[in-house]
Design a protein around this motif. Sequence first.
Motif, mmCIF file in Angstrom:
data_model
loop_
_atom_site.group_PDB
_atom_site.id
_atom_site.type_symbol
_atom_site.label_atom_id
_atom_site.label_comp_id
_atom_site.label_asym_id
_atom_site.label_seq_id
_atom_site.Cartn_x
_atom_site.Cartn_y
_atom_site.Cartn_z
ATOM 1 N N LEU A 1 0.849 -1.185 0.000
ATOM 2 C CA LEU A 1 0.000 0.000 0.000
ATOM 3 C C LEU A 1 0.888 1.241 0.000
ATOM 4 C CD1 LEU A 1 -2.723 1.500 0.307
ATOM 5 C CD2 LEU A 1 -2.455 1.264 2.789
ATOM 6 N N VAL A 2 0.695 2.112 -0.984
ATOM 7 C CA VAL A 2 1.444 3.370 -1.086
ATOM 8 C C VAL A 2 0.528 4.503 -0.629
ATOM 9 C CG1 VAL A 2 2.690 4.939 -2.619
ATOM 10 C CG2 VAL A 2 2.789 2.462 -3.028
ATOM 11 N N VAL A 3 0.889 5.161 0.471
ATOM 12 C CA VAL A 3 0.089 6.266 1.003
ATOM 13 C C VAL A 3 0.853 7.551 0.737
ATOM 14 C CG1 VAL A 3 -1.163 7.168 2.987
ATOM 15 C CG2 VAL A 3 -0.702 4.705 2.826
ATOM 16 N N GLU A 4 0.412 8.291 -0.261
ATOM 17 C CA GLU A 4 1.135 9.479 -0.746
ATOM 18 C C GLU A 4 0.135 10.431 -1.385
ATOM 19 O OE1 GLU A 4 3.232 12.325 -1.697
ATOM 20 O OE2 GLU A 4 4.580 10.716 -1.033
ATOM 21 N N ASP A 5 0.151 11.712 -0.955
ATOM 22 C CA ASP A 5 -0.834 12.657 -1.483
ATOM 23 C C ASP A 5 -0.409 13.324 -2.781
ATOM 24 O OD1 ASP A 5 1.154 13.977 0.092
ATOM 25 O OD2 ASP A 5 -0.080 15.776 0.112
ATOM 26 N N GLU A 6 0.879 13.286 -3.120
ATOM 27 C CA GLU A 6 1.345 13.889 -4.372
ATOM 28 C C GLU A 6 1.245 12.863 -5.500
ATOM 29 O OE1 GLU A 6 4.908 16.309 -4.281
ATOM 30 O OE2 GLU A 6 4.875 16.257 -2.090
ATOM 31 N N LEU B 1 4.075 1.759 2.407
ATOM 32 C CA LEU B 1 4.968 2.896 2.182
ATOM 33 C C LEU B 1 4.175 4.141 2.548
ATOM 34 C CD1 LEU B 1 6.626 1.980 -1.250
ATOM 35 C CD2 LEU B 1 7.523 1.587 1.043
ATOM 36 N N LEU B 2 4.634 4.845 3.566
ATOM 37 C CA LEU B 2 3.809 5.878 4.182
ATOM 38 C C LEU B 2 4.504 7.239 4.212
ATOM 39 C CD1 LEU B 2 1.258 6.622 5.819
ATOM 40 C CD2 LEU B 2 2.418 5.729 7.856
ATOM 41 N N ASP B 3 3.866 8.225 3.593
ATOM 42 C CA ASP B 3 4.355 9.600 3.689
ATOM 43 C C ASP B 3 3.935 10.159 5.053
ATOM 44 O OD1 ASP B 3 5.396 12.080 3.179
ATOM 45 O OD2 ASP B 3 3.902 12.653 1.681
ATOM 46 N N GLY C 1 -5.791 14.541 6.199
ATOM 47 C CA GLY C 1 -6.683 13.666 6.950
ATOM 48 C C GLY C 1 -6.070 13.231 8.260
ATOM 49 N N ILE C 2 -5.227 12.237 8.200
ATOM 50 C CA ILE C 2 -4.455 11.759 9.344
ATOM 51 C C ILE C 2 -2.995 11.728 8.906
ATOM 52 C CG2 ILE C 2 -4.126 9.915 11.022
ATOM 53 C CD1 ILE C 2 -6.916 8.884 10.295
ATOM 54 N N ASP C 3 -2.113 12.439 9.582
ATOM 55 C CA ASP C 3 -0.710 12.440 9.153
ATOM 56 C C ASP C 3 -0.072 11.082 9.426
ATOM 57 O OD1 ASP C 3 1.119 12.537 11.728
ATOM 58 O OD2 ASP C 3 -0.558 13.896 12.119
ATOM 59 N N GLY C 4 1.068 10.852 8.780
ATOM 60 C CA GLY C 4 1.721 9.551 8.861
ATOM 61 C C GLY C 4 2.083 9.121 10.270
ATOM 62 N N PHE C 5 2.585 10.058 11.092
ATOM 63 C CA PHE C 5 2.957 9.730 12.458
ATOM 64 C C PHE C 5 1.744 9.277 13.275
ATOM 65 C CE2 PHE C 5 6.849 12.739 12.261
ATOM 66 C CZ PHE C 5 7.636 11.705 11.779
ATOM 67 N N SER C 6 0.601 9.917 13.042
ATOM 68 C CA SER C 6 -0.622 9.528 13.757
ATOM 69 C C SER C 6 -1.169 8.211 13.208
ATOM 70 C CB SER C 6 -1.684 10.618 13.621
ATOM 71 O OG SER C 6 -1.235 11.844 14.168
ATOM 72 N N HIS D 1 -2.414 -4.126 12.959
ATOM 73 C CA HIS D 1 -2.358 -4.983 11.767
ATOM 74 C C HIS D 1 -1.038 -5.731 11.650
ATOM 75 C CE1 HIS D 1 -6.120 -3.298 10.299
ATOM 76 N NE2 HIS D 1 -5.630 -2.076 10.455
ATOM 77 N N ASN D 2 -0.061 -5.344 12.458
ATOM 78 C CA ASN D 2 1.260 -5.988 12.432
ATOM 79 C C ASN D 2 1.855 -6.009 11.020
ATOM 80 O OD1 ASN D 2 3.468 -7.262 13.673
ATOM 81 N ND2 ASN D 2 2.699 -9.297 13.121
ATOM 82 N N THR D 3 1.689 -4.890 10.328
ATOM 83 C CA THR D 3 2.199 -4.759 8.959
ATOM 84 C C THR D 3 3.422 -3.855 8.962
ATOM 85 O OG1 THR D 3 -0.054 -4.961 8.099
ATOM 86 C CG2 THR D 3 1.610 -4.061 6.605
ATOM 87 N N PRO D 4 4.524 -4.279 8.336
ATOM 88 C CA PRO D 4 5.712 -3.419 8.300
ATOM 89 C C PRO D 4 5.452 -2.108 7.565
ATOM 90 C CG PRO D 4 5.976 -5.335 6.864
ATOM 91 C CD PRO D 4 4.747 -5.563 7.657
ATOM 92 N N VAL D 5 6.088 -1.041 8.055
ATOM 93 C CA VAL D 5 5.906 0.300 7.498
ATOM 94 C C VAL D 5 7.264 0.921 7.188
ATOM 95 C CG1 VAL D 5 5.086 2.645 7.956
ATOM 96 C CG2 VAL D 5 3.742 0.678 8.743
ATOM 97 N N ILE D 6 7.374 1.498 6.003
ATOM 98 C CA ILE D 6 8.539 2.314 5.651
ATOM 99 C C ILE D 6 8.037 3.725 5.407
ATOM 100 C CG2 ILE D 6 10.400 2.741 3.997
ATOM 101 C CD1 ILE D 6 10.443 -0.217 3.363
ATOM 102 N N PHE D 7 8.564 4.681 6.162
ATOM 103 C CA PHE D 7 8.226 6.074 5.908
ATOM 104 C C PHE D 7 8.991 6.551 4.670
ATOM 105 C CE2 PHE D 7 6.855 6.641 10.447
ATOM 106 C CZ PHE D 7 5.580 7.091 10.151
#
Length: 216
Positions: free
Chosen positions: A4-9, A49-51, A56-61, A69-75
């Motif tokens: 999952l790619v979370v990116e607003d741009e 992959l999280l910006d 809405g909700i920022d990445g840190f929040s 969910h125990n899913t790995p996250v890369i900022f």
Amino acid sequence: MKILVVEDEAPIRDLISINLQLVGYEVFTAEDGIMAEEFLEKQRVDLILLDVMIPGIDGFSLIEKIKKHNTPVIFVTAKESVLDRVKGLRLGADDYIIKPFETMELLARIEVVLRRYNKNDNHIKFKNIEVDTKQRIVKLNNKEIYLTVKEYELLILLLKNKNIALSREQILEKVWGFEYGGETRTVDIHIQRIREKLDLKNNIKTVFKVGYRLEE
């Protein structure tokens, strides 16, 4: 493998998505933190992959909300201060990469994180070639093919970067571990051997004045 790619741009989101799809990942996208949270309630993925700076909700929040969910996250973010990096890692991120970044670096970091979670398959398939990366065995039409150490490492590099043009200099650095010194004939010789041993003459393309690309 689902990412999952979370990116607003949109341009960055599309670029990341295209490159991930080219190397075989299944990609989902979200434009903001709310969309991402709603998506994760319905669909499981192998990596996010999280910006950080998203609406809405920022990445840190968001990372605090999705820990269950125990899913790995890369900022993947432009916030480059040491304090931001430390905060992201302390919140539970598995890695933190700064924009702008090289695609190969992002792919390598993804691979490392997935391996850490034992989510990386030990088998790679391409056409009638099968590679057992745990035992370092390569088979063509179910027949084991002998490759030298460097031929094997070069094959793995090509397989993990399908449809991406790799320069001779990049190949030298990744496979042989040294920077370009004006002589790239070693790369050409090994490419030729792999083409012949694994019947990849029509798949390993020469990219004029650049290097090589493995195509389906």
